[in-house]
Write a protein that holds these residues in place. Sequence first.
Motif, mmCIF file in Angstrom:
data_model
loop_
_atom_site.group_PDB
_atom_site.id
_atom_site.type_symbol
_atom_site.label_atom_id
_atom_site.label_comp_id
_atom_site.label_asym_id
_atom_site.label_seq_id
_atom_site.Cartn_x
_atom_site.Cartn_y
_atom_site.Cartn_z
ATOM 1 N N UNK A 1 -32.433 -35.144 5.701
ATOM 2 C CA UNK A 1 -33.485 -35.552 4.778
ATOM 3 C C UNK A 1 -32.945 -36.311 3.575
ATOM 4 N N UNK A 2 -31.865 -37.060 3.785
ATOM 5 C CA UNK A 2 -31.380 -37.975 2.756
ATOM 6 C C UNK A 2 -32.156 -39.277 2.864
ATOM 7 N N UNK A 3 -32.473 -39.853 1.714
ATOM 8 C CA UNK A 3 -33.285 -41.058 1.712
ATOM 9 C C UNK A 3 -32.484 -42.245 2.244
ATOM 10 N N UNK A 4 -33.177 -43.108 2.990
ATOM 11 C CA UNK A 4 -32.579 -44.341 3.492
ATOM 12 C C UNK A 4 -33.616 -45.448 3.487
ATOM 13 N N UNK A 5 -33.148 -46.685 3.429
ATOM 14 C CA UNK A 5 -34.067 -47.821 3.518
ATOM 15 C C UNK A 5 -33.590 -48.888 4.492
ATOM 16 N N UNK B 1 -18.448 -39.277 5.358
ATOM 17 C CA UNK B 1 -19.623 -40.152 5.432
ATOM 18 C C UNK B 1 -19.397 -41.443 4.657
ATOM 19 N N UNK B 2 -18.641 -41.351 3.532
ATOM 20 C CA UNK B 2 -18.369 -42.550 2.759
ATOM 21 C C UNK B 2 -17.345 -43.435 3.471
ATOM 22 N N UNK C 1 -28.579 -45.672 6.147
ATOM 23 C CA UNK C 1 -27.988 -46.200 4.913
ATOM 24 C C UNK C 1 -29.069 -46.372 3.860
ATOM 25 N N UNK C 2 -28.611 -46.380 2.614
ATOM 26 C CA UNK C 2 -29.510 -46.597 1.481
ATOM 27 C C UNK C 2 -28.905 -47.662 0.573
ATOM 28 N N UNK C 3 -29.669 -48.715 0.332
ATOM 29 C CA UNK C 3 -29.235 -49.823 -0.519
ATOM 30 C C UNK C 3 -29.943 -49.695 -1.859
ATOM 31 N N UNK C 4 -29.223 -49.903 -2.935
ATOM 32 C CA UNK C 4 -29.822 -49.842 -4.269
ATOM 33 C C UNK C 4 -29.088 -50.788 -5.200
ATOM 34 N N UNK D 1 -24.419 -43.909 2.610
ATOM 35 C CA UNK D 1 -24.890 -43.384 3.889
ATOM 36 C C UNK D 1 -24.666 -41.887 3.942
ATOM 37 N N UNK D 2 -25.538 -41.214 4.689
ATOM 38 C CA UNK D 2 -25.360 -39.777 4.912
ATOM 39 C C UNK D 2 -24.449 -39.513 6.101
#
Length: 1749
Positions: A1179-1183, A1344-1345, A1093-1096, A1132-1133
């Motif tokens: 290669x999707x960004x996640x944090x 994915x969503x 997952x990626x939080x922004x 998320x990817x």
Amino acid sequence: MERVDLANKIQFCLTTKEELQETIFSYWKFMVPEVFKSGELDNEKENKDLKEELLTPLEWFICNGEPNVMFEQLKQKSKPPQMCGKVFKSGESIYSCRECAMDPTCCLCVTCFQNSRHKNHKYRMTSSSGGGYCDCGDTEAWKTDIACDMHKVHSSPANEDPLERIPVDMQKCTRALFSIIFRYCFDVLTMDIEGSLPQQLNHERLEEKFCTMLFNDEVHTYEQVIETLKKAVSCTEKQAIGYATKVDREGRSQVRLGKEDNCKKAKGIIIKNTNRTGTKPLKVSVMHYAIVAHQTFALRLLEWLTQLITISDGLRLILCQVALQPMQDDGQSVTEKIILIDSKLWKGARIGWHQLFMGSLLMDLEYKKQFAVLFTKHYKDAQFDFILDDHDHNMSIVSLSVQMYTVPSVSRFLVAEHNLMAKILDTFYEYTSKYHVKDGKLNFERGSNAGLRRLLYSLIDLKYVLTCKPDEWTEPVKHGVIEGLQSLLKVMQLIQDMDSVSRQTDHHIEIEPEWETAFHIQTRLEPCVSLLMEWIGSDQSLLIRAYRMVMMKLREAKKAKPVKFDDKEVCGHSVSCIKYDVSSQSISIHVPITRLLAGLHLHLGKYNLHFYKEGLLPMGALTPMELMEDALRIQVLKAQCQAGQWRRNGYALLNQLYNYNSVRFQIETYDRDILMLQTSAALVSPEEFLIAVLNRFDLVQCMDRQYNTQALSADEVQARQRYVTLLKEFLELVIIVVCERYVVGVGEISDTDRVKREVIHQLCMSPMAHSEINKSLPEDAQEETGAEDVVNLVGVFKKSGTTGRGIYELNQRFLTHYSPYFYHYTRADKSKSEEYQRKARKTCQVKSLEVTAMAPPLPPSLCASYSNIVRLLDCDVFVHIISTTLGRTATSKFWSESLAHKALYLTGIALLEEERLYHKSENFQFTAKALKGDPSLIQNLQALVGNQRIEVYKDLVQWVLEKLSEVSKLKGTCGTSPQPDVPSVDNSKKEEEKKTKAQMAQERRKRIMAQMSNMQKSFIKKNPNLFEDASSQSDRKSSTTSMDVDDGPVSYAIALGPEHTTVSEVEPSQVTCILCQEEELIKHAAPVMVLTAFIQRSSVLSRARHKKIVDKDSFDPLLKSTDLYWGTHVSSCGHIMHATCWQIYTDSLVAKENKRSGRFRRHLSYDLSRNEFLCPLCETVGNTVITLLPQIKPVDKSKACSSLEQLMKTIRGVLKEDKAAKEKAEREMDTTTATDETPAKQKKDDHKRPFSSKSTSGFSSSEVWRLRLSFNQQSNTKHPPVDKTEMLKTFSMSIYTVGLNVMPDDTNKRIPIMCWEAVAYTIQTAELYLRVEEKPLFGSLPSRQADCFDALVRLGAEGIGVYNHQHVRAHLIRLLNVLLPTSQAGPSILDVDIFTLLVSLCFSMPVLKDTQQEMQNAAVCADPIVNGHIMKLAFLGHLTQILLTCDLPEDDGSLFEEDSDGMYCKEAKNLQKVLKELWLLAGVKRGVPSAFDLWNYVTKSCLPFLRCSALFFYSLSSASFPLELRINIFDEFSVLCRYLAVPTNLASLFDSKFIPGVHELLQKWCLHPSTQERLNNQNTLFVRYPMQPNKFMSLPHDYSDLMNQVASFVCPKSSGIQGETRAPAMCLVCGKLVCSQSYCCQTDVDNETVGACMAHALECSSGVGMYLRVRECQLLLVSSMSRGCFHTPPYLDDYGESDVGLRRGNPLRLCQDLYHKLYILWLQHGIPGEVIHKLEANNNLLHIDWQNL
């Protein structure tokens, strides 16, 4: 002198000229230093004083009265000139008509373009770099449509004198004043500024103040200047950036003001620091402040003059006369002096003079010609000054050459009367011969050619002169051309044989020689030579004189190298050949004189002139064999390089040969050499030509019949292999000489045919975009390739549906035009074209042997002067070469497929030519000669039939034999032709062999498959248990995933309330870890699985972009504002891992990064210090990661609250108890003793401010992350099993730290709030996306969503067992106080986002009764009964928001029309009554709208809330969704209401029967002070419903309109003449323009310096931005301070291509589909992911300092 009043100023006109000058100078001497005290160019007070005290007296003097009145009269009398003359600003769009312009430099401003016929033509659009003016109305700039509609109307008669419209007295005063001003400006701007103040500017009242003045150059960088200023004048970095920016924009800046000693000290430091870099130091001077003032005033006077002459054309003529009037001291005019001294001025002064010249002298043809004469007179001096100058070309006086030399009448006048061409070339020759000549040839060394690069601008001037060919020739013009040609030959003599090389045989070359400069010269010289040949070729007498001159110069160059001859014999023909060995003697690819002669020879045929015509050749002229020698040697050099003989010569030679054949240079290099070979082939006998070429390739001995039978040593075998390569190159050269006839003058073709063939062969390689086709074709002098006229004839245009980019595919009709030996093909091009041709011809609809064999196309007929070339194909030597080559193909070891193919290809060409010449009744004996010999050529051809060696070319062999049979029959020699049935018999045998082999292979496969089947059955019998386990596992795999667990859509599904649809139990879903590939079941007892997952932070939904979180440490996020100005989004990817695998993976990234050296750490696409990583799979960004949880099973109905009334009663009881507890706590704190005051006070403060986070002094957020990073790196790499609770805490902490941009704090009370808010915000953005895209609510989201939603919601419910009980209960109390307020102390109902409130309540309600057992059970959060009651209360609150903020127009009294549904009418009227009651309670004094409008408004406004709620409860309870919501339906409102168990009759919600105590509740909401104040204050802004989605800026359809809008944008921190920003960027989110990529607009954010784009992104869109850089037509994406990328802009041309940098200049128009995709990318928070993918694809982007943009 005291300031004089207005009356005294008028008295100036009463004096004589001398007294006037003395009076004005005396006045200026006192007033100018007073007005310009600061020395700045843009100061409000100074501007006012300048106007009143200095400029107004001058205007009164000119007008002898009120200036405004007189100037208005002059404007009315003056007729606008036919020429527009608008001077372009930097960044302004300009247009050039590709059909009507005389040359590419002729351009129009946007106003003239829009009012002209050129807008319907083919035109080129680009962005101006500043300078230059509109050519509308210039008769010499356009072929047709000279003026636009505006300037046609105002064109004045040619004989009218503009001075007649100005009074004589005014002319006299103006002339005198202009003369004084010119002299003053020249003296002041060119005076020696160092030392004491000149006497004429000094007076007793001047202070002794000095300043340190820093001047601009184009050598030192911004960083060097900034660092130097910080040391020299002790300024801050921000001040230094300001100084550096001003220096760059205006040419100089005052960096210190004070005493002379201090200023000199600063000067010394600047010189010392900038002299260390090895370059000359920055120019810096110490000046008296009065000099600065006078120079500033002089610049303002030049600006004033430029504006003044626009009032009247008569004033402009007076200024032109004064500017060219000789001065008394040396007889030179001010204009002439400026030309000579321009390089000594700074940027601002240069611009002032240049703009004045463009607005005056260059606007009138006569004065333009006079100015051009002066410019040409001092051309050499001006160019030499420019070479030594440190400013760019556009800041030099030499840049004005384009304004004069592109005017045909002016340039021809200068060529005829002032020898312009010779002066330009002599300037080039003089400089190069002085500095760069060795042994009579140009010689360059690396790093010492900067001056030459500046000198190359002179060749551009020559191109301007030659652009327009004369229609009529006069003797002076001819003489000027001949003089220019002589000078050109002098230059070419320096280039001839330069950079010669010799083959290295012993060792590899140690130092690569410099070779690039020669091609830089070629780049500029090539178009000049081509244009000059067109000039010369247009007149017969001029052509003969030029031809003789070039021949004599070439003979002179050849004299230095004596020629020896050697006799060579092939096939009984003996030829005397020039003795020369390419592999042992020096050779150069630079032979411009030879190529010039070849180009001139091409024009002889137009006048029926031939080589041996009497009077054409001078005495001692070179023979054709000698003429072709240079070109032939270069072809042999290429062949030997291909054979590997020049490997030890390094890359320099390879690079030269690459450029020799490249599109950029091939016209005047390779093409001219081929032309020279063709010319020689046409002038000598074919045998002589072929033997000479064979000899130069060293292949004469290879043509011996006995050559292949000799015994050979190992070295000789290797040599023979090289000869095979050389023979291939020889045959290809023969093909090119014979077949390449697509040159006007060689073949009977037009230039369109030439371009058509070029395009065909480009499309024969692969489908191409329009820009790729243009890039692969050479440009002419007009910068046109001609592809547009033919590409639609030979290609089929197809547009991509995804990107809009269009490509051309070759039309199948032109497949037979393909030649594999097209002379502009490289080796790679040949391979690509052959592969593409095979595929294309397989699918071709026309099936024939000619198509499948890829037979050679018939070349066009030759012109008369080149007709002898075809005789190469029927001479004895040619037949012998082909026969020998084909004969060796069948038996010899020294052969290749390519060699055989070229021989067959040449045979086919010969047969095609014989067939054509037969129909023309011309003699051609190829077939007759092919029958001779033993073996003959035909016999060798027949021997190839069925030969496995050339299996690939069997069709071509068959085609050649058939064509040979056809030609033989045509000529009546069929008896001697080969039998047509021979190849067919052989083919039938071959087919039989193929069938037999195929049957044998099929039988073998059957045997192998049967054997494998038996082995498999045996293994299954021995291991039956394994296959039972496998079958059971496959059954589990077939079950649905956790994201798809439902019973499918049900038509009448209900998610909430007592009647909710029962959720059936399903088996746990099974997933696979992408790292270890192990499969796991999603259940509580199984290993923890996580989702990348990626939080922004986000502001996509923000309705108030000006608002931002001020104090992030004390910010209260619980009751989210309705304007949604902040938010946290989770994406998320969709890829799943074990939690342990994820930890091992991220730890490996940290360990790998720590091993890197410090200078490479920053070059990563992701930031490990912020816990970022790339998904291992996509290669999707996640944090962070989201823990996957099993489906939540709701509690039983028996355990839930039975009614809404019971729930409200319980809530009110809890709220009452909490209020009593707070009051008791406050009383206890008031009675504390003094000794306990501090702890009690602290406790009280904590109660009032429960959300303050712990602070870690001395550490920033990024530093804390780095500490955590280093700790993780030192931890044990063996990870124990991960607990689910710990992973939930990890995710919660990630949302807290990223969402609020704070440091980690495990005890902070805001952690659960941020998680709830992230769930709500993510759902709201997804609903908005579906609404914008007009997609159904369910079934339309990407998987994915959808998976991310389910995981997020379940994690939010599971968090009830993780978060602190006291914290959650405190939050719940505050949330309930909004829905069921106990006092007016809380927020207004209008200030709270109801959906976020709903989500938070559902996740926190289990702690309402404070029972630990229920709290630990996540299923309580999914209680459909309690959630149904909360949904009703929340829906009531949202309806109240909608009704209170309703702004519909008042009911006009018309009756409500009832339709067939009477109930619908009744419900609408009831809702109208509710609105009246609410407004009455809130004190709103307005008339209510009609019931019909109100009902439509309310149902539409509440839909987003209902849709978000449906998504939320579907993921929470896993209840099936209604079937109707899979499609877009009209009555979505009623379906959603049924699914969420709320009434469709909205008025019933306001009835106490439905919600007990609703009236008291409404009173508390409406009587809230904030509610009443905001509703009754007209100036108050609040959110209205339905909330419209944020849209991107509306962009104009035509890109030029956007450019013109932005052209007026000025950098907000700039001043003076160069105020226009160089790189304006438009934020597509809000439309604001910022100054990108410039130091001037950098600001400090969180102690980091960032550029304007990044600063605005942080303010506008939470650090994520999308900018359109208008002048480059480039889209910029930024996602953080260290990350960004470039993206395809939304503006495309007619071919579906973008034009970054506006290099092609095609008209660009907005692609709505592409713009919408960019909007969706932003709406779905996809910019960070897109940036990461771009950075990973292009590592060069990692080195860009994105934060400075």
